[in-house]
Design an enzyme around this catalytic site. Sequence first.
Site, short mmCIF file in Angstrom:
data_model
loop_
_atom_site.label_atom_id
_atom_site.label_comp_id
_atom_site.label_asym_id
_atom_site.label_seq_id
_atom_site.Cartn_x
_atom_site.Cartn_y
_atom_site.Cartn_z
N GLU A 156 36.29 29.97 36.06
CA GLU A 156 36.41 31.43 36.15
C GLU A 156 36.65 32.15 34.82
O GLU A 156 37.59 32.91 34.68
CB GLU A 156 37.54 31.78 37.14
CG GLU A 156 37.34 31.16 38.50
CD GLU A 156 38.46 31.47 39.49
OE1 GLU A 156 39.51 31.97 39.07
OE2 GLU A 156 38.27 31.20 40.69
N GLU A 261 33.25 25.28 46.64
CA GLU A 261 34.45 25.71 47.39
C GLU A 261 34.05 26.51 48.62
O GLU A 261 34.62 27.56 48.93
CB GLU A 261 35.37 26.53 46.48
CG GLU A 261 35.74 25.82 45.19
CD GLU A 261 36.74 26.56 44.30
OE1 GLU A 261 37.38 27.51 44.78
OE2 GLU A 261 36.87 26.18 43.13
C1 GLA Z 1 39.81 29.23 43.18
C2 GLA Z 1 40.10 27.88 42.57
C3 GLA Z 1 40.52 26.88 43.61
C4 GLA Z 1 41.46 27.46 44.59
C5 GLA Z 1 40.89 28.67 45.20
C6 GLA Z 1 41.83 29.17 46.26
O1 GLA Z 1 38.58 29.29 43.76
O2 GLA Z 1 39.02 27.35 41.86
O3 GLA Z 1 41.13 25.81 43.00
O4 GLA Z 1 42.69 27.77 43.97
O5 GLA Z 1 40.73 29.61 44.16
O6 GLA Z 1 42.53 28.14 46.88
#
Ligand code: GLA
Length: 371
Positions: A156, A261
């Site tokens: 990020e 994710e």
């Molecule tokens: C981001 C992170 C993850 C996690 C999510 C929420 O996407 O990359 O590791 O913390 O937030 O759980």
Amino acid sequence: MLFRNWVLGPVLAAGLAGSAPAQPTLKDAFGDAFRVGAAINAAQFEERDARGDAIIKAQFNTISPENVLKWASVHPRPDGFDFSAADRYVEFGERNHMFIVGHTLVWHNQTPRWVFEDGKGAPLDREALLRRMRDHIHTVVGRYKGRIGGWDVVNEALNEDGTMRVTPWMKIIGEDYIAKAFEFAHEADPQAELYYNEYALEKEAKRKGAIALIRKLKAEGVPVAAVGLQEHDRLDWPSAADIDATISALAALGVKVNITELDIDVLPRAPRQRGAGEALSAEARNRLNPYTTGLPDAVQQELTKRYGELSAVFLKHPGTITRVTFWGVTDADSWLNNWPVRGRSNYPLLFDRNGIPKPAFEAVFAAASTR
Ligand code: GLA
């Protein structure tokens, strides 16, 4: 329907017997297209969650650590690493012959403040922070060399408008903190795949920023193997077309794409709730948390359709997408029950709170099976 019984049968059998089902599951169904996985928590890799573990072993061939390899967990103090949980995570993956993902080396969240400060609380300078970053990456990646197959190296780094996010990493080191992190990770394990992980690249400005960043890193010879698209999605966002275009645009740069994710938030949008002490009014709680007794059929159907649609998009890119990872196993595990508002009942995954596959599971499975 007939299909439902055929799918549910093996999953339930796996849950009861604790052994691999005889019939195909997600990992078999997606087989040669890409790996399928889940982010797992401590109860799961310590085998204290029998229901979750049966699903993980039956359905998935790759795992990601939900929290235990983040800086704050693994390196909580300047003078101390704590690998106890991370070791158990990696051992779980090895016992079950899974592709093991490391997440995440350099991020602005879940990173203690001391990382950016000297012993007196003054900000570190560039050289000192680079030394600290190198030491962290070498220690963590080096410990699992040859065992963790791929690392989210930087997480990020971009703003929504595509510019670089001004994190302490960026402020103190400058833009090349990203290249440096990849360089250190590559030194520590030259065989490991290295990833840049990001969310909302379906937004045009952010996608452009990511494309420029990856192009620059590639031109400098930085070993970026893949871009991770988090895909914390909603029922109506992003569009399938925008996800498709994002995957194609990244593939054109010569990198692979991981879906890292995946989950689908079905609850009303809510402003981020900051402290745990912030109680919601009864009115706000009802409005923001409408499905406490179960997901209405109409929403269940939307979720099912949405998972089918996303699976179809991923399957259009078999040479590009190498992994699809869900952020959790059952709805009970999901971070979305507590973010952005604590204590809601969300339904973002393929397995319900009892570990029973939802219609969304069937939609994903059906997409995979009709290739
Ligand atoms: C981001 C992170 C993850 C996690 C999510 C929420 O996407 O990359 O590791 O913390 O937030 O759980």
